[in-house]
Design a protein around this motif. Structure first.
Motif, PDB file in Angstrom:
ATOM      1  N   GLU A   1       0.880  -1.224   0.097  1.00 27.30           N
ATOM      2  CA  GLU A   1       0.061  -0.108  -0.035  1.00 27.30           C
ATOM      3  C   GLU A   1       0.804   1.113  -0.084  1.00 27.30           C
ATOM      4  O   GLU A   1       1.886   1.214   0.608  1.00 27.30           O
ATOM      5  CB  GLU A   1      -0.882   0.076   1.084  1.00 27.30           C
TER       6      GLU A   1
ATOM      7  N   SER B   1     -10.740   4.182  -1.457  1.00 28.54           N
ATOM      8  CA  SER B   1     -11.024   2.999  -2.107  1.00 28.54           C
ATOM      9  C   SER B   1     -11.673   2.054  -1.441  1.00 28.54           C
ATOM     10  O   SER B   1     -11.613   2.384  -0.079  1.00 28.54           O
ATOM     11  CB  SER B   1      -9.249   2.323  -2.525  1.00 28.54           C
TER      12      SER B   1
ATOM     13  N   ASP C   1     -12.000  -1.973  -0.888  1.00 33.25           N
ATOM     14  CA  ASP C   1     -12.296  -3.454  -1.198  1.00 33.25           C
ATOM     15  C   ASP C   1     -13.409  -3.997  -1.175  1.00 33.25           C
ATOM     16  O   ASP C   1     -14.432  -3.979  -0.049  1.00 33.25           O
ATOM     17  CB  ASP C   1     -11.176  -4.384  -0.216  1.00 33.25           C
ATOM     18  N   THR C   2     -13.926  -4.984  -2.306  1.00 31.95           N
ATOM     19  CA  THR C   2     -15.400  -5.269  -2.255  1.00 31.95           C
ATOM     20  C   THR C   2     -15.265  -6.660  -2.809  1.00 31.95           C
ATOM     21  O   THR C   2     -14.458  -7.270  -3.165  1.00 31.95           O
ATOM     22  CB  THR C   2     -15.989  -4.504  -3.449  1.00 31.95           C
ATOM     23  N   ARG C   3     -16.549  -7.185  -2.519  1.00 29.56           N
ATOM     24  CA  ARG C   3     -16.705  -8.852  -2.975  1.00 29.56           C
ATOM     25  C   ARG C   3     -18.120  -8.482  -3.982  1.00 29.56           C
ATOM     26  O   ARG C   3     -18.743  -7.792  -3.725  1.00 29.56           O
ATOM     27  CB  ARG C   3     -16.712  -9.603  -1.884  1.00 29.56           C
TER      28      ARG C   3
ATOM     29  N   ALA D   1     -14.927  -0.150  -8.712  1.00 30.45           N
ATOM     30  CA  ALA D   1     -14.023  -1.197  -8.722  1.00 30.45           C
ATOM     31  C   ALA D   1     -14.147  -2.061  -9.823  1.00 30.45           C
ATOM     32  O   ALA D   1     -13.127  -2.268 -10.731  1.00 30.45           O
ATOM     33  CB  ALA D   1     -14.242  -1.793  -7.297  1.00 30.45           C
TER      34      ALA D   1
END
Length: 417
Positions: A72, A115, A117-119, A165
């Motif tokens: 990161e 940002s 983070d996704t699913r 995303a």
């Protein structure tokens, strides 16, 4: 409604892209099986061509899917380390009616971003990050910084990051696919046309999302701070690039690193000459393109003026007051930014680095020519200044002079004095 429709179309086009790749792969498999079953060799050229196209497409998607962002960017700061910054961000998040980030990182860039983070194609969020540029904290007021934070958190509020995303990955995949088809121009043209349509739709959505996020800036910090922050960012971004190229780039030649890297940038942008240059850059209106991810600055400023104003208790303190100790934070970001070889160098003032670096850069070519001429004259294993000095000591000045003149030096009387 128009923006939502475009977003749905963008996601549909993304799905269509993967479907198109799948159809080509299936077609290649069917044709190859047919050729094997028939066994008469007819159509083998077409079979080879479609197979090569399918292989190129699959290879491109595999490469994209294996890409990792790596470590990161920047330095993570906890609520214990930067309580006032976290408190401010939590307060702004509440104002724009969204959840605050799970992590805040200070980065060495004139930028702020979020940002997520996704699913499940963006349906479920797992971790939120906010990135804040150290140069912004050094040059903005508290109100301007709150405007920037509200803009970025506004992307969360509108669920822009969740849409972004999968769409961003789609853009990367499409571009990689187009590049992979260089040896197949006919099929490449099909994907180029598809990519252009997809980019025009998805980037139009991005531009509208930026305007929506700007509305949050006005609601939290007021029109004046929102407009001022935008103007500053547009001027600071090219100044940061200039600083990296013209000043940070001298660290290597000078063989020294600055005692205060970000302090040098702060001094640069506060120079009256540089301020006039930045103002000129801001006033220049570049050409608009359907492939721009952000609206043009004049359009954003005009849109801000149309947003209903609310009274904001002004806070013109430097944004660094949001940090527990700005110098400590800046030093941590600097250490994360510079490469290990640069960190191992001794520190020096910016004046010393500029003087040494420019001298080294100005004389690098001359030193190289002299070292090579010395090697040729003495037959040394490697070109060094010692070889040139040895040539002079041996009385080989005429040969050394001839080599230097051949390298482009002026054949003056004081050439080797």
């Amino acid at each position: 409604m128009k923006v939502a429709l475009r977003a749905v179309i963008a996601l549909g086009l993304l799905a269509g892209f993967y479907l198109l790749v799948g159809l080509i792969v299936v077609l290649a498999v069917v044709i190859d099986i047919g050729l094997i079953v028939r066994g008469d060799g007819q159509g083998i050229q077409a079979g080879i061509a479609i197979t090569l196209v399918a292989m190129a497409l699959v290879r491109a998607l595999i490469v994209v899917s294996r890409r990792r962002s790596g470590n990161e960017h920047g330095v993570a700061v906890s609520a214990q380390q930067e309580p006032e910054l976290w408190r401010t961000i939590n307060n702004v998040a509440e104002r724009v009616q969204t959840q605050p980030p799970d992590e805040i990182r200070i980065i060495p860039d004139v930028n702020a971003a979020v940002s997520e983070d996704t699913r499940y194609l963006g349906l479920k969020a797992t971790k939120r990050r906010m990135y804040i540029g150290m140069p912004l904290l050094l040059t903005m007021t508290v109100d301007e910084m709150r405007s920037i934070l509200a803009h970025e958190l506004g992307h969360y509020s509108g669920s822009h990051t969740r849409l972004g995303a999968p769409v961003y990955r789609g853009r990367v995949s499409l571009i990689a696919t187009v590049r992979s088809l260089e040896k197949h121009p006919f099929v490449q043209k099909i994907f180029v046309g598809y990519a252009k349509f997809f980019l025009r739709i998805s980037l139009a959505v991005s531009r509208r999302q930026e305007l929506e996020a700007d509305e949050h800036s006005v609601a939290v910090a007021g029109r004046s701070a929102a407009a001022s922050a935008l103007r500053k960012v547009h001027g600071l971004a090219p100044a940061w690039g200039y600083f990296l190229d013209s000043y940070v780039g001298l660290i290597g030649p000078a063989q020294a690193r600055p005692a205060d890297l970000f302090g040098g940038f702060h001094a640069l942008v506060n120079n009256p000459v540089r301020q006039r240059e930045m103002a000129a850059m801001i006033s220049e209106q570049g050409e608009r393109s359907p492939y721009d991810s952000h609206p043009a600055l004049p359009d954003r400023l005009a849109a801000i003026e149309k947003v209903a104003e609310t009274y904001i208790d002004p806070d013109d303190r430097p944004a660094t007051t949001l940090l527990a100790d700005a110098s400590v934070t800046a030093r941590g970001v600097e250490e994360a930014f510079l490469a290990p070889p640069a960190l191992a160098l001794p520190t020096a003032t910016w004046e010393e680095i500029v003087a040494r670096g420019m001298y080294e850069a100005a004389n690098r070519a001359a030193v190289s020519d002299l070292a090579i001429a010395g090697q040729r004259t003495t037959g040394a294993a490697v070109p060094t200044l010692d070889a040139a000095l040895e040539a002079l000591a041996r009385g080989h000045a005429p040969q050394l002079r001839a080599d230097l003149v051949a390298a482009g030096w002026d054949d003056g009387e004081r050439l080797l004095d």
